[in-house]
Scaffold this active site. Structure first.
Site, PDB file in Angstrom:
ATOM      1  N   ASP A 154      56.581 -21.243 -12.288  1.00  0.00           N
ATOM      2  CA  ASP A 154      56.336 -22.002 -11.072  1.00  0.00           C
ATOM      3  C   ASP A 154      57.598 -21.855 -10.219  1.00  0.00           C
ATOM      4  OD1 ASP A 154      55.399 -23.618  -9.078  1.00  0.00           O
ATOM      5  OD2 ASP A 154      54.799 -25.264 -10.382  1.00  0.00           O
TER       6      ASP A 154
HETATM    7  C1  BGC Z   1      53.551 -25.474  -7.110  1.00  0.00           C
HETATM    8  C2  BGC Z   1      52.676 -24.330  -7.524  1.00  0.00           C
HETATM    9  C3  BGC Z   1      52.563 -23.352  -6.396  1.00  0.00           C
HETATM   10  C4  BGC Z   1      53.942 -22.887  -5.994  1.00  0.00           C
HETATM   11  C5  BGC Z   1      53.929 -21.878  -4.869  1.00  0.00           C
HETATM   12  C6  BGC Z   1      54.867 -25.016  -6.526  1.00  0.00           C
HETATM   13  O1  BGC Z   1      55.512 -26.083  -5.934  1.00  0.00           O
HETATM   14  O2  BGC Z   1      53.785 -26.323  -8.205  1.00  0.00           O
HETATM   15  O3  BGC Z   1      51.414 -24.817  -7.885  1.00  0.00           O
HETATM   16  O4  BGC Z   1      51.746 -22.288  -6.766  1.00  0.00           O
HETATM   17  O5  BGC Z   1      54.690 -24.006  -5.562  1.00  0.00           O
HETATM   18  O6  BGC Z   1      53.581 -22.440  -3.676  1.00  0.00           O
END
Ligand code: BGC
Length: 965
Positions: free
Chosen positions: A365
Site C-alpha cells: 500500500d
Molecule cells: C489506500 C489504497 C490505495 C492507495 C493508492 C492508499 O492510501 O490505502 O487503498 O490503493 O492509497 O491510492
C-alpha cells in the site's frame, strides 16, 4: 525468541536503510486538499525502534523528589524565558493529543514476537495455469540488466507519472512501465468514466452475475484509459467493526460473501486483460492508527489475529481471490501480529505464497513498506508509490537502495529475479503483451490535473515540460454496452427493503388506485438533504465531505462522478404529473414551523438520510475516517421523527431511505407509528435516483439483502466491534480476541436480537422453499489429499553484476524526487556480512494445505451438492436470494470438542421467478466449506464423524429447510 527478532528486524531494517532523520509529514493525497483538517506536521527525528514518547517525557520526571522537582522547576523558570516554557508546554500538549492519549497511557513495551519467521520466499511459477507466462517472463528477465529489474520493482515516486502508481520500463527488452490506478468503485481521478456503486452495494445484491459484470465494465474502462493494474477489489476490511471507515469498499461482513464477490469481480476485471489487486492484506479493519505518523504516533497499530481466525475469516476472501487467479495482492499499512504486514514473512512467504500458492506480485500500500531488504526477504515484490518512509520525497527504501543491496550481496539475487519475474509473468498472464489491447503508451489521462496539458512528472519541480496528458476519452460505453446500465442494475438490486408495513410500497406511478380517491391527486413530499444535489457530487476532493445525496464514501476508493442522478430528480420524473403532486425539501431543516402545510398536506413523506465515512487521510464533519458511532448523521434521526409525526397530520405514511457506508442504528424511529417503510439503499453510485425510484414505484421488485447485521446498538455487536480511537500503547494493539465471532456469528452466540439480521431483505412478492436434498458426491475424510508437487519454478543465473553497470550514465539529467535505479559511485557498494532475520535459515516445510492457487486443490473439490425448490407464491415476478448455512451441532468424535459458530454462510444463489414459477436451486459444498482450520495439524479438517448440518433459507435467521451430510 525467534519471533521477537523478526518483529524487531523490520524496525531495524528501517533504521539501517533510512537514517537521515528528517521531518516526517502526515500522509497527504492531493496536497492542496486536506491541509485544513489533519493538524500540523510532526517533527520526528526519532527512529521507529526508539521510543520517542518515553524520551520526550524525560525532563519532567527525572528521579528527584517532589521538593527538588519544584526547586528545579523554579530555577528553570528563572533561567528560561516564560515564552520557552509555554512553547514546551504547548508542544507536549499537542504531542499528547496527537498521540491520542498514548503519552499518558504509555506503560507497556511494544509487543514483539507474535509472527513467526518464514523464509525464504517461495518462487513464483509453480502451478500449471501460470507456467506459460512464467516461461515467457523468465526468458525476458534473463535478458534484463540489474537496473531494468529494479525499475520493475520500484515505483517512480508519488506523482511521477500519470497514474497514482507508476513503474519505469525495462527499455532494452521492451517491457513497459506499468500504470496502477484505484479502484475499487471506478477509476479514481479519471474523466468520462463510470462511478459504479460501492462494494457494499454490490454485496447487497447477492447477485454473482452482476458482481462479474461490474468487474468487467470496470476492467474495460481501466484498459481503455491505459491502466495496467487496477487497485481493487477490496476485501480487507472485512467489517469486524461496523463503524470502520472503509468497510464500504468491500462487500459485506462475511468471508464467504466477500470471497465470492471478490472472485467474480476479479474474473471480470482480468477478462479485460487488466491486473486486479486484492487489498488490503490483511487486518486493515480500522482507519485510526492504520499507518505511521498519520495519527501522531511513529508506528502503525497492530491487528493481532490468531491462526484459525486468519484462515476462516480474514484470509478466506484472499484465498478465494488467489483461486480466481488474481495477479496482485496489496499488503496493508498496519502491523499484523506486531510485524508490519508488508514485511511480515509469515504472512507473505508462508501463508500467501506457500500455502495459498499465490503466483502474482505483492505490492505495498502507498508507503506501507517500512523496511528495505527486510521487506524483500519477507516477500514484498513491488514498492509503491516508490517513496519510502516519507511521502513524496523521492527517497526510496528500494530503487537505488535495492540496486545496492543486490550488489553488496545483502539481498540474494534470486529474490530480486523472483520479484521481477512475478510482475512480468502477471503481465503475460493477463495478455498485456497483446498490442491490440495495450499499446504500451500508458494512461491517456492524468491523475494530477483536469487540463488537457500538464506535466507527466507532476511531482518534480524539474519537470517543466507540458504535454497533452488528458485526452478525455469516454470509456463509459454506448447503447446496450453503456456501463450505466450495469451501474443502475447493481444500485437497484443492492437496495434492501427492510420494512414495509401494510404493503405501503410500492407506490403507484399514477397515484391512487382505489375508487374513492381516484379523482384526487396524490401528494408526496420528499425531505432531507440526502435527496438532493447539494453542491454537486464532486464538491470535495476524493468525496471527502457529506453533503447532498450520498453516492459513495470517501478516500482513494472514491471517483469523480460524471453525474449523480439525485433521488429528487428521478422521483419527479417517475411519477405521472397529472396524478401525483411531488414537492421536495432537500434539506434536513425544512421550514416546518413557518410552513406546516408542507407536512400536513402530504399523503406520503419520503425522508432521505445518510451516514458517511472513508479513508483515514481525510477527516470531515468530525469523522476521522472511521465513524464515531452508528447513528444517522446530520440530524437525520430528528428529521425522521418530525416528518413522520407531522406527515398528513399524523395520517400520512412515512418512508425512510438510508444511504450509508454500513449498518446504522434505527431504534430511535423505526417503530414510530408513522414510519411504514424503511429502505437501506447503501451507496448507489451515479445512478442513485433511478435506482431508488425503480424500487419505490415498483418498476423493480426489491431483491437486495443486508450484507451486515443491523443491531440495536453498537454494544450489541460485542467488544471486538469497537474502533480503537485512543492509543493504548506506543504501538496501539487491536487484539481480535472474539475470533470467529463477528457480526451475525456474535449475535447468534450471545443470543442478541438484531433489528434486522444479516442476509435479510423483503420483496413485493413471497417465496416458498421446499424439498431440500443433500447429494453426497464424496465421502467425508478428515484431511485433504496430500499436497501435489506442482511444476518447477524458472531458474536464473545468480552472478552478481559489476557495480559499474549500475552507475548513473554520464551527463544524465536527473529529475528531482524521481526514483531512479542508479547508484552514485562504486564505493557506495560495501560488501560485508549483513544480518539476516532470525529464523532465516530454518528450513520451512511446505504447507500440506497448499499445492495450487488458492491452496490444496482437494479443498476446492465438491463433496456435497445441495438442492432446494423455490417457488414464487406472490403476485409479482421477483428475485430471491437463497442462502446456505452450515452448522456443526451434530458432529461427533474429535470435532465435538471444537468450538464452532452456531452457523456460517457457505453459499448463496439468486434466482428470478415469475409469478407461480418454481425452480430448483443448487449449491456446491467444497471440502473447505465443510472444514475448520486445525491449528495443531496446520490443515483444514473436515469433521467426519456424525453429521454436518446444512440449512437453507431467506436470511441468516429465516432458515426454512434442514438437511445433513
Ligand atoms: C489506500 C489504497 C490505495 C492507495 C493508492 C492508499 O492510501 O490505502 O487503498 O490503493 O492509497 O491510492
Amino acid at each position: 525468541m525467534s519471533h521477537k527478532k523478526e518483529a524487531s528486524q523490520s524496525r531495524e531494517g528501517l533504521l539501517r536503510s533510512y537514517d537521515q532523520g528528517e521531518n516526517i509529514p502526515l500522509r497527504k493525497s492531493l496536497e492542496e486538499a486536506y491541509a485544513s483538517d489533519s493538524g500540523s506536521d510532526i517533527d520526528a527525528t526519532e527512529f521507529l525502534d526508539r521510543d520517542p514518547l518515553a524520551e520526550q517525557s524525560q525532563p519532567a520526571v527525572v528521579a528527584y523528589g517532589p521538593a527538588a522537582r519544584l526547586r528545579n522547576l523554579r530555577t528553570a523558570f528563572n533561567r528560561r524565558s516564560k515564552c520557552a516554557i509555554i512553547i514546551i508546554t504547548v508542544l507536549v500538549v499537542i504531542w499528547s493529543i496527537l498521540a491520542g492519549g498514548g503519552f499518558f497511557l504509555y506503560k507497556k513495551k511494544p509487543v514483539d514476537g507474535q509472527s513467526p519467521p518464514w523464509y525464504p520466499t517461495p518462487p513464483g511459477g509453480t502451478v500449471m495455469q501460470w507456467s506459460d507466462s512464467y516461461k515467457k517472463a523468465a526468458e525476458l528477465v534473463r535478458k534484463m540488466n540489474l537496473l531494468e529489474k529494479v525499475n520493475i520493482t520500484t515505483g517512480t515516486g508519488w506523482q511521477m507519472g500519470l497514474a497514482v502508481g507508476n513503474t519505469a520500463p525495462a527499455t532494452n527488452v521492451g517491457f513497459p512501465g506499468l500504470a496502477l490506478q484505484d479502484g475499487p468503485l471506478g477509476l479514481r481521478f479519471a474523466d468520462n468514466a463510470t462511478a459504479f456503486p460501492a462494494g457494499i452495494t454490490v454485496g447487497a445484491t447477492w447477485n454473482k452475475e452482476l458482481m462479474y459484470l461490474r468487474g468487467k465494465a470496470h476492467g474495460k474502462e481501466a484498459r481503455l484509459k491505459g491502466v495496467n493494474v487496477l487497485l481493487g477489489p477490496c476485501v480487507g476490511p472485512l467489517g469486524r467493526m461496523p463503524a470502520g471507515g472503509r468497510n464500504w469498499e468491500g462487500f459485506g461482513t462475511d468471508p464467504v460473501l466477500q470471497g465470492i464477490a471478490a472472485a467474480q469481480t476479479i474474473k471480470g476485471i482480468q477478462e479485460e486483460g487488466v491486473i486486479a489487486t486484492i487489498k488490503h492484506f490483511v487486518g486493515n479493519e480500522q482507519e485510526h492508527f492504520r499507518q505511521s505518523w498519520e495519527w501522531g504516533l511513529p508506528n502503525a497499530m497492530s491487528s493481532n489475529i490468531d491462526d484459525r481466525t486468519l484462515h476462516e475469516m480474514y484470509g478466506w476472501p484472499f484465498a478465494d481471490s488467489v483461486k480466481a487467479g488474481v495477479a496482485s495482492v496489496m499488503c496493508s499499512y498496519q502491523m499484523t501480529n506486531n510485524s508490519y504486514s508488508c514485511g511480515n514473512s509469515k504472512l507473505l512467504n508462508g501463508y500467501l505464497k506457500d500455502e495459498l500458492g499465490f503466483q502474482g506480485f505483492v505490492q505495498s500500500d502507498w508507503l506501507a513498506q517500512r523496511s528495505g531488504v527486510g521487506s524483500a526477504l519477507a516477500g514484498l515484490d513491488m514498492s509503491m508509490p516508490g517513496d519510502g518512509l516519507i511521502w513524496a520525497n523521492g527517497k526510496s527504501l528500494w530503487g537505488p537502495e535495492l540496486t545496492k543491496s543486490v550488489l553488496n550481496g545483502s539481498l540474494p539475487i534470486d529474490r530480486l529475479n523472483d520479484m521481477v519475474t512475478r510482475v512480468v509473468a502477471s503481465w503475460y498472464q493477463l495478455g498485456q503483451d497483446d498490442t491490440s489491447r495495450f499499446d504500451g503508451k500508458g494512461p491517456n489521462f492524468s491523475s494530477w490535473t483536469n487540463d488537457k496539458l500538464g506535466r507527466i512528472n507532476h511531482g518534480s519541480p524539474d519537470d517543466k515540460d507540458e504535454k497533452v496528458v488528458n485526452q478525455f476519452i469516454n470509456v463509459q460505453g454506448d447503447g446496450e454496452d453503456s456501463h450505466r446500465i450495469i451501474a443502475r442494475e447493481v444500485a437497484t438490486e443492492g437496495t434492501v427493503l427492510v420494512k414495509n408495513d401494510d404493503n405501503v410500497l410500492p407506490l403507484l406511478r399514477d397515484g391512487w388506485l382505489s375508487e374513492d380517491k381516484h379523482e384526487i391527486k396524490m401528494r408526496i413530499g420528499i425531505f432531507g438533504e440526502d435527496s438532493g444535489a447539494g453542491d454537486g457530487p464532486n464538491a470535495c476532493a476524493d468525496r471527502g465531505c457529506n453533503q447532498g445525496t450520498l453516492g459513495s464514501g470517501w478516500g482513494s476508493g472514491a471517483v469523480e462522478f460524471p453525474w449523480l442522478i439525485t433521488p429528487v430528480e428521478a422521483l419527479k420524473e417517475a411519477f405521472n404529473k397529472d396524478r401525483v403532486y411531488v414537492t421536495d425539501f432537500p434539506t434536513n431543516a425544512p421550514p416546518l414551523k413557518k410552513a406546516p402545510a408542507i407536512l400536513k398536506d402530504q399523503d406520503f413523506c419520503i425522508v432521505f438520510v445518510n451516514a458517511d465515512a472513508g479513508e483515514g487521510f481525510i477527516s470531515s464533519g468530525g469523522i476521522k475516517g472511521d465513524r464515531n458511532d452508528l447513528n444517522i448523521q446530520k440530524g437525520g434521526d430528528e428529521l425522521i421523527k418530525k416528518v413522520s409525526e407531522g406527515c398528513g397530520e399524523g395520517n400520512g405514511k412515512t418512508i425512510v431511505v438510508v444511504h450509508s457506508v454500513g449498518p446504522v442504528v434505527v431504534e430511535k424511529w423505526v417503530n414510530l407509528p408513522g414510519v411504514k417503510a424503511v429502505i437501506m439503499a447503501n451507496l448507489p453510485g451515479q445512478e442513485s435516483g433511478y435506482a431508488i425510484a425503480d424500487i419505490l414505484i415498483g418498476n423493480v421488485n426489491p431483491s437486495g439483502k443486508l450484507p451486515y447485521t443491523i443491531g440495536k446498538s453498537l454494544d450489541d455487536y460485542g467488544e471486538g466491534a469497537k474502533i480503537l480511537y485512543y492509543a493504548n500503547g506506543v504501538i496501539p494493539q487491536q487484539t481480535f480476541s472474539e475470533g470467529l465471532y463477528i457480526d451475525y456469528r456474535h449475535f447468534d452466540k450471545f443470543g442478541v436480537d438484531p433489528t434486522y439480521e444479516f442476509g435479510f431483505g423483503l420483496s413485493y412478492t413471497t417465496f416458498e422453499y421446499s424439498n431440500l436434498v443433500v447429494n453426497k458426491l464424496r465421502e467425508k475424510t478428515p484431511l485433504p489429499s496430500p499436497r501435489p508437487t506442482g511444476v518447477q519454478a524458472p531458474k536464473f543465473d545468480t552472478n552478481i553484476p559489476s557495480p559499474t553497470e549500475a552507475l548513473f550514465p554520464e551527463g544524465f539529467k536527473k529529475l528531482k524526487k524521481f526514483i531512479y535505479p542508479y547508484i552514485e559511485k562504486v564505493s557506495d557498494i560495501k560488501p560485508g556480512k549483513y544480518p539476516y532475520p532470525e529464523g532465516y535459515n530454518t528450513i520451512q516445510l511446505p504447507s500440506e494445505a497448499g499445492g495450487d492457487e488458492g491452496g490444496n486443490p482437494d479443498l476446492w473439490n465438491v463433496y456435497a451438492e445441495v438442492s432446494v425448490d423455490i417457488q414464487n407464491t406472490g403476485t409479482r415476478a421477483g428475485k430471491e436470494v437463497a442462502q446456505l448455512y452450515v452448522s456443526y451441532s451434530d458432529v461427533t468424535g474429535e470435532a465435538k470438542k471444537v468450538d464452532f459458530p452456531i452457523k456460517v454462510l457457505r453459499g448463496f444463489e439468486k434466482v428470478f421467478l415469475k409469478v407461480g414459477e418454481k425452480q430448483s436451486v443448487k449449491f456446491n459444498l467444497t471440502r473447505r466449506d465443510l472444514s475448520y482450520w486445525d491449528v495443531v495439524r496446520q490443515n483444514w479438517v473436515m469433521p467426519s464423524e456424525g453429521q454436518i448440518t446444512v440449512r437453507v433459507g431467506a436470511s441468516s435467521r429465516d432458515l426454512k429447510l434442514t438437511g445433513w451430510y
